[in-house]
Design a protein around this motif. Structure first.
Motif, mmCIF file in Angstrom:
data_model
loop_
_atom_site.group_PDB
_atom_site.id
_atom_site.type_symbol
_atom_site.label_atom_id
_atom_site.label_comp_id
_atom_site.label_asym_id
_atom_site.label_seq_id
_atom_site.Cartn_x
_atom_site.Cartn_y
_atom_site.Cartn_z
ATOM 1 N N TYR A 92 35.101 1.945 10.089
ATOM 2 C CA TYR A 92 33.736 1.593 9.728
ATOM 3 C C TYR A 92 32.837 2.806 9.647
ATOM 4 C CZ TYR A 92 35.675 -2.915 10.517
ATOM 5 O OH TYR A 92 36.471 -4.013 10.431
ATOM 6 N N GLY A 93 33.199 3.713 8.782
ATOM 7 C CA GLY A 93 32.390 4.904 8.574
ATOM 8 C C GLY A 93 31.051 4.553 7.954
ATOM 9 N N PHE B 171 18.952 4.372 15.138
ATOM 10 C CA PHE B 171 19.958 5.423 15.004
ATOM 11 C C PHE B 171 21.000 5.322 16.102
ATOM 12 C CE2 PHE B 171 17.097 8.034 12.250
ATOM 13 C CZ PHE B 171 18.032 8.316 11.280
ATOM 14 N N ARG B 172 20.502 5.164 17.339
ATOM 15 C CA ARG B 172 21.428 5.146 18.472
ATOM 16 C C ARG B 172 22.321 3.915 18.423
ATOM 17 N NH1 ARG B 172 17.524 7.866 22.990
ATOM 18 N NH2 ARG B 172 18.026 9.969 22.332
ATOM 19 N N ASP C 123 27.433 3.960 17.014
ATOM 20 C CA ASP C 123 28.732 3.489 17.494
ATOM 21 C C ASP C 123 29.445 2.684 16.400
ATOM 22 O OD1 ASP C 123 30.356 2.750 20.207
ATOM 23 O OD2 ASP C 123 30.354 1.093 18.763
ATOM 24 N N PRO C 124 30.690 3.057 16.074
ATOM 25 C CA PRO C 124 31.400 2.392 14.967
ATOM 26 C C PRO C 124 31.607 0.894 15.196
ATOM 27 C CG PRO C 124 32.583 4.367 15.662
ATOM 28 C CD PRO C 124 31.493 4.143 16.658
ATOM 29 N N THR C 125 31.846 0.483 16.448
ATOM 30 C CA THR C 125 32.042 -0.945 16.702
ATOM 31 C C THR C 125 30.750 -1.712 16.444
ATOM 32 O OG1 THR C 125 33.680 -0.398 18.382
ATOM 33 C CG2 THR C 125 32.852 -2.653 18.377
ATOM 34 N N ARG C 126 29.623 -1.122 16.856
ATOM 35 C CA ARG C 126 28.336 -1.796 16.606
ATOM 36 C C ARG C 126 28.029 -1.851 15.118
ATOM 37 N NH1 ARG C 126 26.780 0.539 21.602
ATOM 38 N NH2 ARG C 126 25.767 2.334 20.686
ATOM 39 N N HIS D 175 27.446 -4.713 23.204
ATOM 40 C CA HIS D 175 27.066 -4.147 21.909
ATOM 41 C C HIS D 175 25.913 -4.940 21.290
ATOM 42 C CE1 HIS D 175 30.037 -1.061 21.709
ATOM 43 N NE2 HIS D 175 31.075 -1.885 21.654
ATOM 44 N N LEU D 176 25.989 -6.264 21.417
ATOM 45 C CA LEU D 176 24.939 -7.101 20.833
ATOM 46 C C LEU D 176 23.591 -6.851 21.508
ATOM 47 C CD1 LEU D 176 26.987 -10.383 20.335
ATOM 48 C CD2 LEU D 176 25.869 -9.073 18.517
#
Lengths: 146, 112
Positions: free
Chosen positions: A128-129, B14-15, B19-22, B54-55
């Protein structure tokens, strides 16, 4: 002289500014790498053209921002390429300058890309880039992503 | 200097999306609409507590909204929350164009 803004195809990931200056690359390189000259057109700084050197750009503090940009020199390729990281307010960018000799001077390309090491890693195959993320969201955001 | 337009909201956005999972969770919600934590857990491939965490971060950045229905919590994306980030990058465009102008002036003044 031409001047292009952010490339719409790149979405919000990368900002590109290009211009041809009627001056030789040696002169443009000095303006990009000599700290007192950088101060005159960009910002106060303690830059040195040495890979790994950490430095700061400093401008007037404003509400919600101390005016400090934390940087680290990433690439110094004499007369050709210069790159540093650019971090402020929790957002990490990489700034890359590319100089190319042009018929009547020097073609200068500035590329500011987000969003730091995670972004770079994402480019190298993570699922997920940012690229895929923004490509996918462009539709959701409608015109506002351009 | 342009980042004075930046507010804390941008910072959170931004923060949250660093994170890729978020990003994946947000993207999934933006694409496919409202979903439960349970459904998202299946999609994200991480534990339910991790998804909930994450949520929470996405919620703080106002990137998602939730509603409870019985024992399930449903989440949906708020893509408008990305607007400050997009605006911020636009301000950088104006910033660099201005600096290019100044660079041009400096180059004229410099010794050859």
């Amino acid at each position: 002289m031409n001047d292009s803004g952010s490339n719409p195809a790149e979405g919000t990931r990368t900002l590109v500014i290009e211009r041809v200056f009627p001056h030789p690359p040696e002169k443009v390189w000095r303006a990009l790498t000599e700290s007192p000259l950088l101060t005159q057109w960009l910002m106060n700084n303690d830059f040195e053209p040495v890979v790994g050197r950490k430095f700061q750009f400093r401008s007037e503090p404003v509400p919600n921002w101390d005016g400090v940009i934390d940087c680290e020199v990433l690439i110094v390729d004499h007369l050709k390429r210069l790159s540093y990281s650019w971090s402020s307010l929790g957002a990490d960018f990489v700034v890359l300058w590319t100089l190319t000799p042009a018929e009547d001077g020097t073609h200068v390309r500035m590329e500011q890309s987000g969003f730091g090491p995670d972004h770079q890693a994402a480019y190298k195959g993570a699922k997920y880039g940012w690229q895929r993320f923004f490509d996918g969201l462009e539709r959701v955001l409608g015109g506002s992503a351009g | 200097m342009t980042p004075d337009k930046t507010n804390l909201g941008t910072n959170y956005v931004f923060r949250a999306l660093a994170d890729p999972t978020r990003r994946a969770i947000f993207e999934e919600l933006a694409r496919h609409g409202e979903q439960t934590v349970h459904a998202l857990t299946g999609y994200a491939g991480v534990s339910q507590p991790a998804v909930s965490k994450h949520l929470t971060v996405l919620k703080r950045a106002k990137l998602v909204r939730h509603r409870r229905e019985g024992r399930e919590t449903h989440y949906r994306a708020q893509p408008d929350a990305l607007t400050p980030m997009v605006d911020w990058l636009r301000h950088y465009g104006a910033f660099w164009r201005d600096r290019f102008d100044r660079l041009e002036v400096l180059l004229e003044r410099m010794d050859p």
